[in-house]
Scaffold this active site. Structure first.
Site, PDB file in Angstrom:
ATOM      1  N   ASN A   1     -26.734  12.606  32.907  1.00 18.73           N
ATOM      2  CA  ASN A   1     -28.053  14.267  34.056  1.00 18.73           C
ATOM      3  C   ASN A   1     -28.862  13.199  35.229  1.00 18.73           C
ATOM      4  OD1 ASN A   1     -26.925  15.025  31.199  1.00 18.73           O
ATOM      5  ND2 ASN A   1     -28.767  14.495  30.075  1.00 18.73           N
TER       6      ASN A   1
ATOM      7  N   CYS B   1     -33.928  18.576  58.468  1.00 15.30           N
ATOM      8  CA  CYS B   1     -34.096  17.277  58.545  1.00 15.30           C
ATOM      9  C   CYS B   1     -35.785  16.575  59.066  1.00 15.30           C
ATOM     10  CB  CYS B   1     -33.616  15.974  58.354  1.00 15.30           C
ATOM     11  SG  CYS B   1     -34.526  14.382  58.223  1.00 15.30           S
TER      12      CYS B   1
ATOM     13  N   CYS C   1     -29.738  10.983  58.688  1.00 12.95           N
ATOM     14  CA  CYS C   1     -30.789   9.593  59.075  1.00 12.95           C
ATOM     15  C   CYS C   1     -31.365   8.918  57.452  1.00 12.95           C
ATOM     16  CB  CYS C   1     -32.056  10.097  59.308  1.00 12.95           C
ATOM     17  SG  CYS C   1     -32.969  10.825  58.360  1.00 12.95           S
TER      18      CYS C   1
ATOM     19  N   HIS D   1     -26.046  10.114  38.483  1.00 10.42           N
ATOM     20  CA  HIS D   1     -25.759  10.622  39.289  1.00 10.42           C
ATOM     21  C   HIS D   1     -26.177  11.505  40.432  1.00 10.42           C
ATOM     22  CE1 HIS D   1     -22.035  12.423  36.337  1.00 10.42           C
ATOM     23  NE2 HIS D   1     -21.632  11.128  36.757  1.00 10.42           N
TER      24      HIS D   1
END
Length: 261
Positions: A88, A164, A116, A105
């Site tokens: 989960n 980002c 980056c 996961h």
């Protein structure tokens, strides 16, 4: 299980009592999951994913650990459970108090830059998405799906998604999408947990995903007793010493009570 070190593998069935839908259980929604290939291919795919994921996060991020999560944390505190490997991405084991958790996961509460590697808190990205898209009303046309996502039927062309702040790269929730592999260090941490256990307990997983099958096969090769708790058939039933066809919350709570945690 009494007096043994128990390694635990959990799946979506452990979190259904927290209001998070299952993938494959009875009543699970039919969906076409986002693959990493689609996500990387076009900006339109990324916009549609982030639109659904953003709306779903409001519900997903407010989910609370249920009795099953709390029972496993209690068993760990009592020294019975060596650690939890989970398929989960909801972070509920950590929030319940489990300390040794391997998230196969990843976690939806984190975001990573694919260029980056910079990491962000999901809540910070959620707040930025709200600021960048004040006029978009997508909630009138959504369908709930697992893992904090919803399926958005509206046009998402005008949606603005964050990049980002370090390099301007593509942001993605820090989870393993369909089409990606579990990082090798993460799987090794899970395998090490199984290697040091006396019993392998599977709760709330149909074991369809290959990473779970690999762990149960490792337990079988080590001749560990395997206990499977799940509503319905799993791929591990033939390997199990005990199969309990029942809900995870009530069964894990019963285990915690019986083992005196």
């Amino acid at each position: 299980m009494r007096g043994a070190r128990i390694a635990v593998l959990t799946g979506a069935g452990v979190s259904t009592d927290s209001g998070i839908p299952d993938y494959r259980g009875e009543g699970a929604p039919v969906r076409t999951p986002m693959t990493v290939q689609r996500f990387l291919a076009t900006e339109e795919a990324r916009k549609r994913y982030w639109a659904g994921s953003h709306l779903g996060w409001r519900h997903f991020g407010s989910a609370r650990p249920n009795a099953g999560h709390l029972a496993l944390a209690s068993l760990e505190a009592a020294g019975a459970v060596a650690g939890v490997v989970t398929q989960n991405v909801d972070g509920l084991h950590r929030r319940a108090g489990s300390r040794h958790v391997v998230e196969l996961h990843g976690g939806m509460d984190r975001v990573v830059c694919l260029d980056c590697g910079q990491h962000y808190a999901r809540q910070a990205i959620a707040e930025e998405l709200t600021l960048l898209n004040p006029g978009i009303d997508l909630e009138k046309s959504v369908r709930q799906a697992p893992d904090g996502d919803v399926v958005v039927d509206d046009d998402v062309e005008s949606m603005v998604i964050p990049v980002c702040t370090v390099c301007g790269g593509i942001l993605k929730p820090d989870v393993v999408f369909f089409g990606e592999f579990v990082p090798a260090p993460t799987f090794q941490a899970a395998a090490s947990l199984v290697a040091g256990a006396d019993v392998f307990l599977v709760a709330g997983s149909s074991l369809i995903v290959n990473s779970g099958v690999r762990l149960i096969e490792q337990a079988r090769r080590r001749k560990l007793p395997i206990i499977v708790v799940n509503r319905g058939v799993t791929k591990g039933d033939s390997r199990a010493a005990v199969k309990i066809d029942a809900g995870a919350s009530e069964t894990l709570t019963a285990f915690a009570e019986a083992l005196g945690s």
